[in-house]
Design an enzyme around this catalytic site. Structure first.
Site, PDB file in Angstrom:
ATOM      1  N   ARG A 247       9.295  -9.154  -8.423  1.00 58.79           N
ATOM      2  CA  ARG A 247       8.870  -8.415  -9.618  1.00 58.79           C
ATOM      3  C   ARG A 247       9.954  -7.424 -10.040  1.00 58.79           C
ATOM      4  NH1 ARG A 247       4.620  -4.464  -8.480  1.00 58.79           N
ATOM      5  NH2 ARG A 247       6.223  -3.031  -9.177  1.00 58.79           N
ATOM      6  N   HIS A 251       4.614  -2.665 -12.151  1.00 58.80           N
ATOM      7  CA  HIS A 251       3.343  -3.395 -12.069  1.00 58.80           C
ATOM      8  C   HIS A 251       2.628  -3.371 -13.420  1.00 58.80           C
ATOM      9  CE1 HIS A 251      -0.641  -4.592 -10.710  1.00 58.80           C
ATOM     10  NE2 HIS A 251      -1.115  -3.488 -11.250  1.00 58.80           N
ATOM     11  N   TYR A 260       8.942   3.239  -4.776  1.00 59.63           N
ATOM     12  CA  TYR A 260       8.800   2.359  -3.614  1.00 59.63           C
ATOM     13  C   TYR A 260       9.719   1.129  -3.617  1.00 59.63           C
ATOM     14  CZ  TYR A 260       5.801  -0.216  -6.931  1.00 59.63           C
ATOM     15  OH  TYR A 260       5.321  -0.886  -8.026  1.00 59.63           O
TER      16      TYR A 260
HETATM   17  C1  LIG Z   1     -10.884  -6.484  -6.179  1.00 60.62           C
HETATM   18  C2  LIG Z   1      -9.778  -5.572  -6.607  1.00 60.62           C
HETATM   19  N1  LIG Z   1      -9.221  -4.727  -5.730  1.00 60.62           N
HETATM   20  C3  LIG Z   1      -8.219  -3.892  -6.108  1.00 60.62           C
HETATM   21  C4  LIG Z   1      -7.769  -3.905  -7.401  1.00 60.62           C
HETATM   22  C5  LIG Z   1      -6.633  -2.969  -7.834  1.00 60.62           C
HETATM   23  N2  LIG Z   1      -5.431  -3.762  -8.100  1.00 60.62           N
HETATM   24  C6  LIG Z   1      -5.044  -4.025  -9.371  1.00 60.62           C
HETATM   25  S1  LIG Z   1      -3.662  -4.937  -9.410  1.00 60.62           S
HETATM   26  C7  LIG Z   1      -3.546  -4.989  -7.728  1.00 60.62           C
HETATM   27  C8  LIG Z   1      -2.406  -5.722  -7.054  1.00 60.62           C
HETATM   28  C9  LIG Z   1      -2.508  -7.214  -7.115  1.00 60.62           C
HETATM   29  O1  LIG Z   1      -1.308  -7.791  -6.701  1.00 60.62           O
HETATM   30  P1  LIG Z   1      -1.029  -9.318  -6.793  1.00 60.62           P
HETATM   31  O2  LIG Z   1      -2.257 -10.094  -6.430  1.00 60.62           O
HETATM   32  O3  LIG Z   1       0.196  -9.589  -6.014  1.00 60.62           O
HETATM   33  O4  LIG Z   1      -0.800  -9.588  -8.354  1.00 60.62           O
HETATM   34  P2  LIG Z   1       0.373  -9.002  -9.305  1.00 60.62           P
HETATM   35  O5  LIG Z   1      -0.174  -7.726  -9.886  1.00 60.62           O
HETATM   36  O6  LIG Z   1       1.589  -8.779  -8.478  1.00 60.62           O
HETATM   37  O7  LIG Z   1       0.565 -10.049 -10.359  1.00 60.62           O
HETATM   38  C10 LIG Z   1      -4.588  -4.274  -7.152  1.00 60.62           C
HETATM   39  C11 LIG Z   1      -4.775  -4.108  -5.692  1.00 60.62           C
HETATM   40  C12 LIG Z   1      -8.388  -4.787  -8.321  1.00 60.62           C
HETATM   41  N3  LIG Z   1      -8.004  -4.891  -9.574  1.00 60.62           N
HETATM   42  N4  LIG Z   1      -9.390  -5.624  -7.886  1.00 60.62           N
END
Ligand SMILES: Cc1ncc(C[n+]2csc(CCOP(=O)(O)OP(=O)(O)O)c2C)c(N)n1
Ligand SMILES: [Mg+2]
Length: 337
Positions: A247, A251, A260
């Protein structure tokens, strides 16, 4: 027998596109990538101008989104996470619809049945079982549609991921699971997410094939997805595709990754970004000229200019909509007067 091919598939380093893709297919892939790239870059600007809300940037994820969806037919279903919010553009969804979603306007809540694209899923991985269920339902009805779900590396630690992929495998449902492994779940690196050597390795536990591809190589993603879609449609069950990259954007607009991330690595990765790599490949093959690329970009910019204008021209929603589906009998403190 479930098998995971250990190598990372690449096509763009060679001199030949996958068989079966015509020049017009190759240019259409390019047009879709430019449209998504432009949507994303304009959205960051619109956010800074206060015209859309917090926005999940997908810069450099275009190869995954365009390559994976290209083998799908219009009857196949797409289940996006917030990272694939604009994936409807590849099916002709108006830009203003998606912009309205990010503006919190009800006209952004498209009907999934109109586009065969599920609602944008913000809870991590909860749409994976939805995709498995839809795929199984299509199979029970004797329809040959496939469901493709997108999720991130972090999603593979969620129960819903396990339940959805396992269920699809057990039911031999025509589903394709596309894991966008961008190395980060907000500030959690993938190394802290799993002890598995690769995310594709998880396929073995479900008894399905796993494929790893270079997530910045649109043709490698396309080829892997085409195999998976063909297998699903032919009754061969689901596939897990891990598209690997890193990435390079925050985010979301609310994130400051300098707290980080390794900024030197980000710079290195940005230099390998997926649209430039694909353009270089097409130019090397004599398929794309810089004039054509410039006109594709200016068309995409026009789509976004018209999209934001149309979104902003809409009347604001009625605030009472917030409660419309919440209560049969609103409590006294929420009743007017
Ligand atoms: C069930 C749940 N837990 C926590 C969150 C908070 N959250 C939003 S994005 C994220 C990270 C997800 O990372 P990844 O699956 O690698 O997807 P990316 O954002 O990198 O595309 C988190 C923990 C959420 N949206 N839903
Ligand atoms: Mg991630």
């Amino acid at each position: 027998m479930a098998e995971v091919a250990p190598e990372l598939r690449r096509v763009l380093d060679g001199d030949a596109p996958p068989t079966g893709l015509s020049e017009s297919d190759l240019l259409e892939l390019h047009r879709r990538m430019v449209l998504l790239r432009t949507y994303d870059e304009r959205s960051v600007v619109y956010h800074r101008q206060g015209r859309i809300g917090t926005y999940a940037i997908f810069w450099n994820h275009e190869a995954i989104q365009v390559g994976a969806t290209y083998p799908l037919g219009d009857d196949d279903w797409i289940f996006p996470s917030y990272r694939e919010s604009a994936i409807g553009l590849v099916r002709g969804m108006p830009a203003e619809t998606i912009l309205q979603w990010w503006r919190g306007h009800p006209s952004g809540w498209w009907s999934p049945a109109d586009w065969n694209i599920a609602s944008i899923c913000v809870p991590i991985a909860t749409h994976v079982p939805h995709a498995a269920g839809l795929a199984w339902g299509k199979q029970l009805r004797g329809e040959d549609a496939v469901a493709m779900a997108f999720f991130g590396d972090g999603a593979t630690s969620e129960g819903a991921f396990h339940e959805g992929v396992n269920f699809a495998a057990v039911m031999n449902a025509p589903a394709v699971f596309v894991c966008n492994n961008n190395g980060w779940a907000i500030s959690t690196p993938v190394e802290a997410q799993t002890r598995a050597e690769t995310l594709a390795d998880k396929a073995v536990g479900y008894g399905i094939p796993g494929i790893r591809v270079d997530g910045l190589d649109v043709l490698a993603v396309y080829e892997a997805a085409r195999e998976a879609v063909e297998r699903a449609r032919a009754g061969g069950g689901p596939t897990l595709i891990e598209a690997v990259h890193y990435r390079v954007a925050p985010h979301a607009t609310a994130d400051d990754p300098s707290a980080y991330i390794d900024l030197a690595r980000v710079e290195e990765e940005r230099a390998r970004e997926c649209l430039g790599r694909y353009e270089a490949f097409l130019m090397r093959l004599g398929i794309l000229t810089s004039e054509h690329a410039a006109s594709v970009r200016s068309d995409a910019e026009a789509v976004l200019r018209a999209g934001i204008a149309a979104a902003e021209a809409e009347a604001p929603p009625d605030a009472s909509l917030l409660f419309q589906h919440a209560y049969v009998d609103p409590p006294p403190n929420m009743r007017n007067g």
